[in-house]
Design an enzyme around this catalytic site. Structure first.
Site, PDB file in Angstrom:
ATOM      1  N   TYR A 119       0.848  -1.209   0.000  1.00 56.25           N
ATOM      2  CA  TYR A 119       0.000   0.000   0.000  1.00 56.25           C
ATOM      3  C   TYR A 119       0.876   1.250   0.000  1.00 56.25           C
ATOM      4  O   TYR A 119       0.657   2.179  -0.772  1.00 56.25           O
ATOM      5  CB  TYR A 119      -0.887  -0.073   1.237  1.00 56.25           C
ATOM      6  CG  TYR A 119      -1.602   1.177   1.666  1.00 56.25           C
ATOM      7  CD1 TYR A 119      -2.845   1.512   1.132  1.00 56.25           C
ATOM      8  CD2 TYR A 119      -1.066   1.998   2.661  1.00 56.25           C
ATOM      9  CE1 TYR A 119      -3.526   2.642   1.563  1.00 56.25           C
ATOM     10  CE2 TYR A 119      -1.735   3.124   3.096  1.00 56.25           C
ATOM     11  CZ  TYR A 119      -2.965   3.449   2.552  1.00 56.25           C
ATOM     12  OH  TYR A 119      -3.632   4.568   2.992  1.00 56.25           O
ATOM     13  N   THR A 150     -11.112   5.243  10.992  1.00 52.72           N
ATOM     14  CA  THR A 150     -12.064   4.856   9.947  1.00 52.72           C
ATOM     15  C   THR A 150     -11.983   3.336   9.828  1.00 52.72           C
ATOM     16  O   THR A 150     -11.049   2.707  10.346  1.00 52.72           O
ATOM     17  CB  THR A 150     -11.719   5.478   8.572  1.00 52.72           C
ATOM     18  OG1 THR A 150     -10.651   4.723   7.975  1.00 52.72           O
ATOM     19  CG2 THR A 150     -11.315   6.942   8.685  1.00 52.72           C
TER      20      THR A 150
HETATM   21  N1  LIG Z   1      -7.851   5.648   7.545  1.00 55.51           N
HETATM   22  C1  LIG Z   1      -6.570   5.894   7.701  1.00 55.51           C
HETATM   23  O1  LIG Z   1      -5.993   5.673   8.776  1.00 55.51           O
HETATM   24  C2  LIG Z   1      -5.778   6.460   6.543  1.00 55.51           C
HETATM   25  C3  LIG Z   1      -4.440   6.788   6.776  1.00 55.51           C
HETATM   26  C4  LIG Z   1      -3.679   7.295   5.734  1.00 55.51           C
HETATM   27  C5  LIG Z   1      -4.256   7.489   4.492  1.00 55.51           C
HETATM   28  N2  LIG Z   1      -5.553   7.165   4.286  1.00 55.51           N
HETATM   29  C6  LIG Z   1      -6.089   7.392   2.939  1.00 55.51           C
HETATM   30  O2  LIG Z   1      -7.216   8.244   3.018  1.00 55.51           O
HETATM   31  C7  LIG Z   1      -8.111   7.956   1.950  1.00 55.51           C
HETATM   32  C8  LIG Z   1      -9.514   7.715   2.494  1.00 55.51           C
HETATM   33  O3  LIG Z   1      -9.471   6.609   3.382  1.00 55.51           O
HETATM   34  P1  LIG Z   1     -10.672   6.266   4.387  1.00 55.51           P
HETATM   35  O4  LIG Z   1     -10.052   5.881   5.659  1.00 55.51           O
HETATM   36  O5  LIG Z   1     -11.692   7.319   4.338  1.00 55.51           O
HETATM   37  O6  LIG Z   1     -11.203   4.912   3.724  1.00 55.51           O
HETATM   38  P2  LIG Z   1     -12.653   4.491   3.259  1.00 55.51           P
HETATM   39  O7  LIG Z   1     -12.548   3.061   2.914  1.00 55.51           O
HETATM   40  O8  LIG Z   1     -13.693   4.926   4.251  1.00 55.51           O
HETATM   41  O9  LIG Z   1     -12.864   5.360   1.932  1.00 55.51           O
HETATM   42  C9  LIG Z   1     -12.259   5.011   0.721  1.00 55.51           C
HETATM   43  C10 LIG Z   1     -13.297   5.226  -0.378  1.00 55.51           C
HETATM   44  O10 LIG Z   1     -12.672   4.948  -1.640  1.00 55.51           O
HETATM   45  C11 LIG Z   1     -13.630   4.252  -2.424  1.00 55.51           C
HETATM   46  N3  LIG Z   1     -12.969   3.426  -3.436  1.00 55.51           N
HETATM   47  C12 LIG Z   1     -12.060   2.449  -3.220  1.00 55.51           C
HETATM   48  N4  LIG Z   1     -11.746   1.866  -4.382  1.00 55.51           N
HETATM   49  C13 LIG Z   1     -12.451   2.485  -5.359  1.00 55.51           C
HETATM   50  C14 LIG Z   1     -12.562   2.322  -6.754  1.00 55.51           C
HETATM   51  N5  LIG Z   1     -11.886   1.355  -7.407  1.00 55.51           N
HETATM   52  N6  LIG Z   1     -13.390   3.135  -7.435  1.00 55.51           N
HETATM   53  C15 LIG Z   1     -14.102   4.087  -6.785  1.00 55.51           C
HETATM   54  N7  LIG Z   1     -14.031   4.304  -5.461  1.00 55.51           N
HETATM   55  C16 LIG Z   1     -13.228   3.493  -4.753  1.00 55.51           C
HETATM   56  C17 LIG Z   1     -14.378   3.363  -1.426  1.00 55.51           C
HETATM   57  O11 LIG Z   1     -15.627   2.925  -1.948  1.00 55.51           O
HETATM   58  C18 LIG Z   1     -14.501   4.289  -0.229  1.00 55.51           C
HETATM   59  O12 LIG Z   1     -15.709   5.023  -0.250  1.00 55.51           O
HETATM   60  C19 LIG Z   1      -7.519   6.743   1.219  1.00 55.51           C
HETATM   61  O13 LIG Z   1      -6.779   7.181   0.091  1.00 55.51           O
HETATM   62  C20 LIG Z   1      -6.590   6.153   2.247  1.00 55.51           C
HETATM   63  O14 LIG Z   1      -5.564   5.409   1.656  1.00 55.51           O
HETATM   64  C21 LIG Z   1      -6.331   6.664   5.281  1.00 55.51           C
END
Ligand SMILES: NC(=O)c1ccc[n+]([C@@H]2O[C@H](COP(=O)([O-])OP(=O)(O)OC[C@H]3O[C@@H](n4cnc5c(N)ncnc54)[C@H](O)[C@@H]3O)[C@@H](O)[C@H]2O)c1
Length: 257
Positions: free
Chosen positions: A162, A197
């Site tokens: 990732y 999340t």
């Molecule tokens: N949660 C954490 O601790 C964290 C930490 C660092 C970075 N992030 C990043 O933040 C962003 C949001 O994460 P989150 O925690 O809200 O996760 P989440 O899973 O709640 O949201 C991710 C969203 O992306 C959508 N998605 C995934 N694959 C897809 C595709 N192929 N086509 C269309 N939509 C798609 C999902 O349906 C979902 O709604 C991500 O890029 C994640 O990598 C999250």
């Protein structure tokens, strides 16, 4: 007349937020809506994207269902959004996926490709489709990409694959910023830390595991989705008119360098 310094400059503008039905994306979409923008919520399921857009309240928000890993369809997606909402001048790439596998000797090509397709490849090609329309129209704009603290640390607890993609997002953000600066397109990134999340905290996560995560964070709590709204809106807004190529840590101090 006295110059105004604190106008987001986003009122009425069309803004794309991918992953806008997810935890962080939804909060960021709410931030743009509060700043007066019209938000195109993009997510995998049309119904979820439309429900998230409707939940923003107010006028002019729309939901679009798309699998962002279907790269060839991304120009059509941007064109469809533009046909409904007008030229979009902000793109916020929030969609992402993680598949943890701490046994690196067992990582498969499918695991690698699945995470890189959404986190890195789709981010690049959506930036490309978005910028192509701005450049053709001779209009400035802003992109905000989403990376992770692991872009720097390399990842932990099975997130190496990732974070290889998220490192690519941070590097690519700087390259695109340099390449598109002459067109007035700014490109920046957000680096969330440990955010409460479903991507990080699941029903199986124990209180002891949460406490161990919190212990790594100087501000003493996990991040919340809403913590990212201000940072994303700022980077996309006119208040960041002289900011490009930056990666902004939104992590409670998890990563300092
Ligand atoms: N949660 C954490 O601790 C964290 C930490 C660092 C970075 N992030 C990043 O933040 C962003 C949001 O994460 P989150 O925690 O809200 O996760 P989440 O899973 O709640 O949201 C991710 C969203 O992306 C959508 N998605 C995934 N694959 C897809 C595709 N192929 N086509 C269309 N939509 C798609 C999902 O349906 C979902 O709604 C991500 O890029 C994640 O990598 C999250």
């Amino acid at each position: 007349m006295r110059r105004r310094h604190l106008d987001w400059g986003l009122a009425g503008r069309a803004v794309i937020v991918t992953g806008g039905a997810g935890a962080i994306g939804r909060a960021i979409a709410e931030g743009f809506a509060e700043a007066g923008a019209r938000v195109a919520v993009v997510d995998r399921e049309t119904a979820a994207a439309q429900a998230a857009a409707a939940a923003l309240g107010g006028e002019g928000h729309e939901g679009f269902g798309a699998d962002l890993a279907a790269i060839a369809a991304l120009p059509d997606l941007v064109a469809a959004i533009e046909a409904q909402m007008g030229l979009c001048t902000v793109l916020c790439n929030v969609a992402g996926v993680i598949r943890r596998n701490a046994d690196l000797l067992s990582v498969t090509e499918e695991e690698w490709d699945g995470q890189h397709a959404v986190n890195l490849k789709a981010t690049f090609f959506l930036c490309q489709a978005f910028a192509a329309r701005l450049i053709a129209a001779g209009r400035p704009g802003a992109i905000v990409n989403t990376t992770s603290q692991g872009w720097w640390s390399g990842g932990y607890a099975g997130s190496v694959v990732y974070n290889a993609a998220k490192g690519g997002v941070a590097t690519m953000t700087r390259g695109l910023a340099r390449a598109w600066a002459p067109h007035g397109i700014r490109v920046n990134a957000l680096a969330p830390g440990l955010v409460e999340t479903p991507m990080l905290v699941t029903p199986e996560t124990t209180p002891e595991q949460v406490a161990a995560l919190v212990a790594q964070i100087p501000l003493g709590r996990l991040g919340q989705p809403a913590d990212h709204a201000g940072a994303a809106v700022f980077l996309a807004s006119d208040l960041a008119a002289y900011v490009t190529g930056a990666t902004l840590n939104v992590s409670g101090g998890f990563l300092m360098y």
